[in-house]
Write a protein that holds these residues in place. Structure first.
Motif, PDB file in Angstrom:
ATOM      1  N   HIS A  17       0.811  -1.215   0.000  1.00 19.62           N
ATOM      2  CA  HIS A  17       0.000   0.000   0.000  1.00 19.62           C
ATOM      3  C   HIS A  17       0.844   1.266   0.000  1.00 19.62           C
ATOM      4  O   HIS A  17       0.586   2.167  -0.772  1.00 19.62           O
ATOM      5  CB  HIS A  17      -1.003   0.040   1.161  1.00 19.62           C
ATOM      6  CG  HIS A  17      -1.811  -1.192   1.316  1.00 19.62           C
ATOM      7  ND1 HIS A  17      -2.702  -1.622   0.357  1.00 19.62           N
ATOM      8  CD2 HIS A  17      -1.856  -2.110   2.304  1.00 19.62           C
ATOM      9  CE1 HIS A  17      -3.265  -2.750   0.748  1.00 19.62           C
ATOM     10  NE2 HIS A  17      -2.761  -3.072   1.932  1.00 19.62           N
ATOM     11  N   MET A  18       1.808   1.378   0.890  1.00 23.12           N
ATOM     12  CA  MET A  18       2.720   2.528   0.957  1.00 23.12           C
ATOM     13  C   MET A  18       4.076   2.022   1.424  1.00 23.12           C
ATOM     14  O   MET A  18       4.146   1.223   2.351  1.00 23.12           O
ATOM     15  CB  MET A  18       2.248   3.568   1.977  1.00 23.12           C
ATOM     16  CG  MET A  18       0.991   4.311   1.652  1.00 23.12           C
ATOM     17  SD  MET A  18       0.554   5.469   3.001  1.00 23.12           S
ATOM     18  CE  MET A  18       1.708   6.815   2.678  1.00 23.12           C
ATOM     19  N   PHE A  31       9.185   4.933   2.816  1.00 21.83           N
ATOM     20  CA  PHE A  31       9.618   6.228   2.303  1.00 21.83           C
ATOM     21  C   PHE A  31       8.420   7.112   1.964  1.00 21.83           C
ATOM     22  O   PHE A  31       8.453   8.316   2.187  1.00 21.83           O
ATOM     23  CB  PHE A  31      10.525   6.056   1.086  1.00 21.83           C
ATOM     24  CG  PHE A  31      11.845   5.422   1.414  1.00 21.83           C
ATOM     25  CD1 PHE A  31      12.628   5.886   2.462  1.00 21.83           C
ATOM     26  CD2 PHE A  31      12.310   4.357   0.673  1.00 21.83           C
ATOM     27  CE1 PHE A  31      13.843   5.307   2.771  1.00 21.83           C
ATOM     28  CE2 PHE A  31      13.529   3.766   0.973  1.00 21.83           C
ATOM     29  CZ  PHE A  31      14.294   4.237   2.021  1.00 21.83           C
ATOM     30  N   GLN A  32       7.348   6.516   1.433  1.00 20.57           N
ATOM     31  CA  GLN A  32       6.143   7.293   1.148  1.00 20.57           C
ATOM     32  C   GLN A  32       5.498   7.791   2.447  1.00 20.57           C
ATOM     33  O   GLN A  32       5.027   8.923   2.519  1.00 20.57           O
ATOM     34  CB  GLN A  32       5.146   6.459   0.343  1.00 20.57           C
ATOM     35  CG  GLN A  32       5.609   6.199  -1.080  1.00 20.57           C
ATOM     36  CD  GLN A  32       4.762   5.162  -1.783  1.00 20.57           C
ATOM     37  OE1 GLN A  32       4.312   4.180  -1.186  1.00 20.57           O
ATOM     38  NE2 GLN A  32       4.542   5.375  -3.073  1.00 20.57           N
ATOM     39  N   VAL A  33       5.502   6.943   3.464  1.00 21.52           N
ATOM     40  CA  VAL A  33       4.982   7.359   4.770  1.00 21.52           C
ATOM     41  C   VAL A  33       5.820   8.505   5.306  1.00 21.52           C
ATOM     42  O   VAL A  33       5.296   9.527   5.772  1.00 21.52           O
ATOM     43  CB  VAL A  33       4.972   6.181   5.773  1.00 21.52           C
ATOM     44  CG1 VAL A  33       4.649   6.662   7.175  1.00 21.52           C
ATOM     45  CG2 VAL A  33       4.016   5.094   5.327  1.00 21.52           C
ATOM     46  N   LEU A  34       7.120   8.359   5.241  1.00 17.61           N
ATOM     47  CA  LEU A  34       8.024   9.395   5.743  1.00 17.61           C
ATOM     48  C   LEU A  34       7.842  10.715   4.997  1.00 17.61           C
ATOM     49  O   LEU A  34       7.796  11.783   5.616  1.00 17.61           O
ATOM     50  CB  LEU A  34       9.462   8.899   5.637  1.00 17.61           C
ATOM     51  CG  LEU A  34      10.544   9.732   6.278  1.00 17.61           C
ATOM     52  CD1 LEU A  34      10.262   9.982   7.748  1.00 17.61           C
ATOM     53  CD2 LEU A  34      11.888   9.039   6.124  1.00 17.61           C
ATOM     54  N   GLN A  35       7.700  10.657   3.678  1.00 11.89           N
ATOM     55  CA  GLN A  35       7.481  11.876   2.895  1.00 11.89           C
ATOM     56  C   GLN A  35       6.157  12.529   3.279  1.00 11.89           C
ATOM     57  O   GLN A  35       6.084  13.750   3.448  1.00 11.89           O
ATOM     58  CB  GLN A  35       7.490  11.563   1.394  1.00 11.89           C
ATOM     59  CG  GLN A  35       7.376  12.799   0.526  1.00 11.89           C
ATOM     60  CD  GLN A  35       8.555  13.737   0.699  1.00 11.89           C
ATOM     61  OE1 GLN A  35       9.699  13.357   0.462  1.00 11.89           O
ATOM     62  NE2 GLN A  35       8.300  14.972   1.112  1.00 11.89           N
ATOM     63  N   ALA A  36       5.112  11.720   3.461  1.00  7.58           N
ATOM     64  CA  ALA A  36       3.808  12.265   3.858  1.00  7.58           C
ATOM     65  C   ALA A  36       3.882  12.909   5.244  1.00  7.58           C
ATOM     66  O   ALA A  36       3.273  13.966   5.475  1.00  7.58           O
ATOM     67  CB  ALA A  36       2.755  11.163   3.830  1.00  7.58           C
ATOM     68  N   LEU A  37       4.625  12.293   6.156  1.00  7.48           N
ATOM     69  CA  LEU A  37       4.808  12.880   7.485  1.00  7.48           C
ATOM     70  C   LEU A  37       5.543  14.212   7.395  1.00  7.48           C
ATOM     71  O   LEU A  37       5.171  15.194   8.045  1.00  7.48           O
ATOM     72  CB  LEU A  37       5.568  11.925   8.405  1.00  7.48           C
ATOM     73  CG  LEU A  37       4.817  10.693   8.868  1.00  7.48           C
ATOM     74  CD1 LEU A  37       5.777   9.705   9.528  1.00  7.48           C
ATOM     75  CD2 LEU A  37       3.689  11.074   9.826  1.00  7.48           C
TER      76      LEU A  37
END
Length: 111
Positions: free
Chosen positions: A67-68, A71-77
């Motif tokens: 799903h994510m 790195f995508q989670v970190l960028q969104a944060l």
């Protein structure tokens, strides 16, 4: 011999990994070390709502998840919280330089 008691045992620690066995292991290690406030998430899509509700002091974050990616989670944060984002340590078996550089570029430690 005197046991070493960690500082900040009241820190809010969020463990994010799609592998429940990894989560359970990290949770047990943190509990044994005296940390009292721990939460496990196996779905990275739940991280942003949780952080918006209550920002953890530390996020232990896997890189490879469905799903994510981590790195995508970190960028969104970073996009949502900027300099006020929680501290993040990336936990991964990937040892290539690109993974390390990407983690560092996004402002987190890697283990």
């Amino acid at each position: 011999m005197t046991a070493i008691v960690p500082l900040h045992t009241d820190a809010d620690i969020l463990i994010v990994d799609d592998n429940p066995a990894n989560c359970d292991l990290l949770d047990a290690l943190l509990e044994d070390a005296g940390y009292e406030r721990r939460q496990i998430m196996t779905d990275p899509r739940l991280v942003l709502p949780r952080v918006a509700q209550q920002r953890p002091d530390l996020i232990l974050l896997d890189v490879r998840m469905p799903h994510m990616t981590g790195f995508q989670v970190l960028q969104a944060l970073n996009d949502a919280h900027g300099d006020d984002a929680s501290a993040v340590i990336i936990l991964t078996a990937q040892t290539d330089d690109d993974t390390r550089y990407q983690a560092l570029a996004l402002g987190c430690g890697i283990s």
